[in-house]
Design a protein around this motif. Structure first.
Motif, PDB file in Angstrom:
ATOM      1  N   VAL A 374      40.741  55.693  57.760  1.00  0.00           N
ATOM      2  CA  VAL A 374      39.700  55.508  56.728  1.00  0.00           C
ATOM      3  C   VAL A 374      40.007  56.364  55.503  1.00  0.00           C
ATOM      4  CG1 VAL A 374      37.272  55.891  56.183  1.00  0.00           C
ATOM      5  CG2 VAL A 374      37.916  54.795  58.336  1.00  0.00           C
ATOM      6  N   LEU A 375      40.393  57.621  55.730  1.00  0.00           N
ATOM      7  CA  LEU A 375      40.727  58.505  54.619  1.00  0.00           C
ATOM      8  C   LEU A 375      41.950  58.004  53.849  1.00  0.00           C
ATOM      9  CD1 LEU A 375      40.230  62.028  56.247  1.00  0.00           C
ATOM     10  CD2 LEU A 375      38.876  61.024  54.407  1.00  0.00           C
ATOM     11  N   ARG A 376      42.930  57.482  54.562  1.00  0.00           N
ATOM     12  CA  ARG A 376      44.131  56.974  53.900  1.00  0.00           C
ATOM     13  C   ARG A 376      43.793  55.754  53.032  1.00  0.00           C
ATOM     14  NH1 ARG A 376      49.701  56.476  56.886  1.00  0.00           N
ATOM     15  NH2 ARG A 376      48.333  56.314  58.693  1.00  0.00           N
ATOM     16  N   GLU A 377      43.003  54.849  53.562  1.00  0.00           N
ATOM     17  CA  GLU A 377      42.642  53.659  52.789  1.00  0.00           C
ATOM     18  C   GLU A 377      41.744  54.013  51.613  1.00  0.00           C
ATOM     19  OE1 GLU A 377      42.838  49.553  51.995  1.00  0.00           O
ATOM     20  OE2 GLU A 377      43.995  50.882  53.302  1.00  0.00           O
ATOM     21  N   ARG A 384      42.816  56.968  40.728  1.00  0.00           N
ATOM     22  CA  ARG A 384      43.963  57.834  40.968  1.00  0.00           C
ATOM     23  C   ARG A 384      43.638  59.304  40.738  1.00  0.00           C
ATOM     24  NH1 ARG A 384      49.517  55.687  38.671  1.00  0.00           N
ATOM     25  NH2 ARG A 384      48.852  54.094  40.143  1.00  0.00           N
ATOM     26  N   ALA A 385      42.716  59.580  39.826  1.00  0.00           N
ATOM     27  CA  ALA A 385      42.396  60.973  39.504  1.00  0.00           C
ATOM     28  C   ALA A 385      41.763  61.705  40.679  1.00  0.00           C
ATOM     29  CB  ALA A 385      41.468  61.026  38.296  1.00  0.00           C
ATOM     30  N   VAL A 386      41.039  60.971  41.548  1.00  0.00           N
ATOM     31  CA  VAL A 386      40.340  61.623  42.659  1.00  0.00           C
ATOM     32  C   VAL A 386      40.848  61.170  44.021  1.00  0.00           C
ATOM     33  CG1 VAL A 386      38.246  61.945  41.312  1.00  0.00           C
ATOM     34  CG2 VAL A 386      38.524  59.857  42.649  1.00  0.00           C
ATOM     35  N   GLY A 387      41.720  60.123  44.044  1.00  0.00           N
ATOM     36  CA  GLY A 387      42.165  59.581  45.328  1.00  0.00           C
ATOM     37  C   GLY A 387      42.945  60.580  46.157  1.00  0.00           C
ATOM     38  N   GLN A 388      43.912  61.259  45.537  1.00  0.00           N
ATOM     39  CA  GLN A 388      44.730  62.220  46.280  1.00  0.00           C
ATOM     40  C   GLN A 388      43.895  63.417  46.726  1.00  0.00           C
ATOM     41  OE1 GLN A 388      48.184  63.426  44.120  1.00  0.00           O
ATOM     42  NE2 GLN A 388      49.105  64.506  45.837  1.00  0.00           N
TER      43      GLN A 388
END
Length: 535
Positions: A374-377, A384-388
Motif C-alpha cells: 500500500v505504501l509503495r503504491e 512527486r513532491a510528497v510521494g517519496q
C-alpha cells in the motif's frame, strides 16, 4: 490455466491487421474519388470534419485559379505553416496559371525544401491531414499536395525515469515516434537498419514501427512478429503494453515474455544482436522480441563498466531475486514448522520477540507485506513532491508503531524491509512485479506445508518457466536448454573482446559479430624495448 486458455483463446480475424485506406474510409462512409472541382472537394472534407473545431481552411489564389489550404490545427505548428506554406503562396496569385497546371510544378516553385506527398484520392488526403500534413488543393488539378511541415510541441529528450544508470548515455525515448526512430538511427548508421510501418487500432489508427537489422535478423522470427501484429484487432492502442498483451505467447504467466525499455542504447544493442524492436507512436516505451529470462537481469550499464564489477552485480541481482521470492516464506516455514533449523540462540531471540504478538507468523507477515505494498503504491500515485517522503516516513513510522503496539516483531520488520528492497534491484520494473506476486503464493504454501510447500512451489515455477516460449524460443535459454557458447553474457559478463558471437538461440544470419578480435596487449616493439632496458 488450460481452462482459461480455452475460454479466452485468441481468435484470428481475417479482416484484422493493418487497416487499408479503403477499409478505413469505406467504413466511415467517406467518398474515395478526388474530384476535378475544388468546390466539391472542399464540400466533401467539410462533411467529414463538420463536427470538429480544429479543422481549418485558408483560401488562396494560384494565378487565376482558386485554391485552398486545409489542415487540422491541433496536429501541426501554425508558425511553421505560415512561414513554410502561406508566405510562399502569397505571391502565387501574381503568376500565370498556365505555368502551374501540374501540381508538381507548383511544389518545385514554392516548396522545394519541404517534405511532401501527393494525394490522388480523397482517402489519402484525409489520412495525411490526420497525420499532421497541410494539404494544398488547386481547382482543376487531379491531385492535392500534402506538405509535412512539422508537428506540434513535444516533450524534450531527457534521461529515462525508470531505468537510470551512472555511466552511459543519458537520453531517453519520448512520445514522438519519429524522434525515437532518429535516436536509434543516430546510433546505428547502417543502411541495413530497416523500419517497417503498420497501422494498428481500428479507431485510433496508431502508427506502429518494427526495427531490425536486415542480414542479421532471423527471417522466421521476423515473419512471426509481422503475423502477430497483423492479427491485432483492437479499437485503439495507446501504449506498447497494449501491444504486448496481443503478441505475447502466454498471456496468463506472471513473468513478462516481452522486454520493454525507454533507453535508445538498449534498443540499439538488442537490434545489433539480431532482435526486433517494436515502436508505437505516443509512448516512450519500446518492446524487444524475442526476450528470454536472463534479459531481465541485464542492464545497459553492464557494458559500460569493468566486466569484473558487472559480473559481481549480476550475481547480486540473481541473489536478490531469490531473496525477494523466498525470504518471507522461509521465515513463516521455519518459525511455524521447522524450529530445529534455527540455531538455539537465534530461536530464543526470535521467539522472545514474538512473545507478545497476538497473530500467527503468516498473519503477521501478510499484514506487513500488504502494508508495504500500500505504501509503495501510494508513493507512486502521490504528487512527486510528497510521494517519496510518504514512502520513507510512512514505512518508518508504521513499522515502529506496529512493533511498539505488539502487532509484529522486530525481526519480521527487518525481513519484510529487506525482501522489499531486494525487489528493486531488478533493472526491469515489470519483472520485479512477478517476484512480488509469487512471493505471496510462497507465503501461503509455507503456512500450509512448511518447507515442503516452498520447494513444491519452486518446482512448479521452474516447470512453468521451462514450458514457456517466446516467439518459438524457450524462455530459459541459454540455461535450459544449455548453450555453452552463450554463457559469455549470462550470469557473468566476459570482456567485450571475448564475446564474439550473437546469441545462438536467435539463429541469426550473421552469428559472428566480431572477427579477428583478441585480448588487448602492448605492442611487441615496446615489449622488446622494455626487456632490453631491464637487461
Amino acid at each position: 490455466m488450460s481452462i482459461l486458455s480455452t475460454l479466452f483463446r485468441r481468435r484470428s480475424n481475417k479482416n484484422s491487421g493493418e487497416t487499408s485506406e479503403k477499409e478505413l474510409y469505406d467504413k466511415e462512409g467517406i467518398p474515395k474519388q478526388y474530384d476535378f472541382s475544388l468546390e466539391k472537394n472542399i464540400k466533401s472534407i467539410k462533411e467529414i470534419f463538420h463536427s470538429t473545431s480544429d479543422y481549418e481552411e485558408i483560401n488562396i489564389k494560384v494565378g487565376n485559379l482558386e485554391g485552398c489550404v486545409c489542415y487540422l490545427g491541433t496536429t501541426l505548428n501554425k508558425l511553421d505553416l505560415n512561414s513554410q506554406v502561406l508566405e510562399p503562396l502569397r505571391s502565387a496569385f501574381q503568376k500565370d496559371e498556365e505555368a502551374y497546371r501540374d501540381m508538381n510544378l507548383l511544389r518545385e516553385a514554392y516548396f522545394p525544401a519541404v517534405s511532401y506527398e501527393f494525394a490522388e484520392t480523397l482517402h489519402q488526403l484525409i489520412w495525411y491531414m490526420l497525420n499532421g500534413f497541410a494539404v494544398v488543393m488547386v481547382d482543376q488539378h487531379t491531385k492535392a499536395l500534402a506538405l509535412n511541415i512539422g508537428g506540434t510541441e513535444k516533450r524534450s529528450i531527457v534521461e529515462p525515469s525508470t531505468q537510470t544508470i551512472i555511466r552511459g548515455p543519458k537520453d531517453g525515448f519520448v512520445e514522438d515516434l519519429q524522434t525515437n526512430l532518429g535516436l536509434v538511427r543516430k546510433r546505428i548508421k547502417n543502411p541495413r537498419l530497416v523500419f517497417e510501418e503498420f497501422n494498428v487500432g481500428s479507431d485510433s489508427n496508431t502508427q506502429l514501427v518494427i526495427g531490425y537489422m536486415k542480414g542479421i535478423v532471423n527471417e522466421d522470427i521476423l515473419s512471426e512478429v509481422k503475423e502477430r501484429i497483423n492479427k491485432i484487432n483492437a479499437s485503439g492502442l495507446l501504449d506498447t503494453g497494449n501491444v504486448e498483451e496481443f503478441i505475447t505467447d502466454e498471456p496468463y504467466s506472471f513473468f513478462p515474455l516481452v522486454f520493454n525499455t525507454e533507453r535508445p542504447d538498449s534498443i540499439s544493442g538488442n537490434i545489433l544482436s539480431g532482435k526486433i524492436a517494436i515502436f508505437l507512436d505516443g509512448t516512450p516505451f519500446v518492446l524487444v522480441v524475442p526476450s528470454v529470462f536472463t534479459d531481465f537481469f541485464q542492464s545497459t550499464e553492464d557494458y559500460y563498466q569493468p566486466f569484473f564489477m558487472t559480473s559481481f552485480i549480476r550475481v547480486i541481482r540473481y541473489m536478490s531475486f531469490m531473496i525477494t521470492l523466498t525470504f518471507p516464506s522461509l521465515y513463516v516455514a521455519i518459525t511455524t514448522f521447522h524450529h530445529e533449523l534455527m540455531p538455539t540462540s537465534l530461536l530464543i531471540s526470535v521467539q522472545s520477540q514474538r512473545e507478545g504478538v497476538p497473530f500467527p507468523a503468516v498473519i503477521e507477515i501478510l499484514l506487513m507485506e500488504l502494508t508495504f505494498e500500500v505504501l509503495r503504491e501510494a508513493g507512486v500515485r502521490m504528487p512527486r513532491a510528497v510521494g517519496q517522503t510518504l514512502s520513507i516516513v510512512g514505512a518508518l513510522v508504521i513499522g515502529q508503531a506496529a512493533v511498539e503496539a505488539g502487532l509484529v516483531s522486530n525481526v519480521l520488520v527487518v525481513i519484510v524491509a529487506f525482501s522489499a528492497i531486494a525487489s528493486f534491484v531488478s533493472p526491469i520494473y515489470n519483472f520485479s512485479i512477478a517476484a512480488r506476486l509469487i512471493r505471496f503464493i510462497l507465503i501461503f504454501m509455507a503456512a500450509s506445508l512448511g518447507l515442503y510447500g516452498i520447494f513444491l512451489s519452486l518446482i512448479v515455477m521452474v516447470i512453468h518457466l521451462v514450458s514457456l516460449r517466446t516467439f518459438g524460443i524457450p524462455y530459459l535459454t541459454p540455461v535450459a536448454p544449455f548453450k555453452l557458447r552463450d554463457q559469455t553474457d549470462v550470469f557473468i559478463r566476459f570482456p567485450l573482446w571475448a564475446d564474439k558471437f550473437r546469441p545462438s538461440y536467435l539463429m541469426s544470419k550473421a552469428p559472428v559479430k566480431m572477427k579477428n578480435t583478441s585480448k588487448p596487449s602492448p605492442p611487441k616493439q615496446q615489449q622488446s624495448e622494455g626487456k632490453k632496458e631491464n637487461e
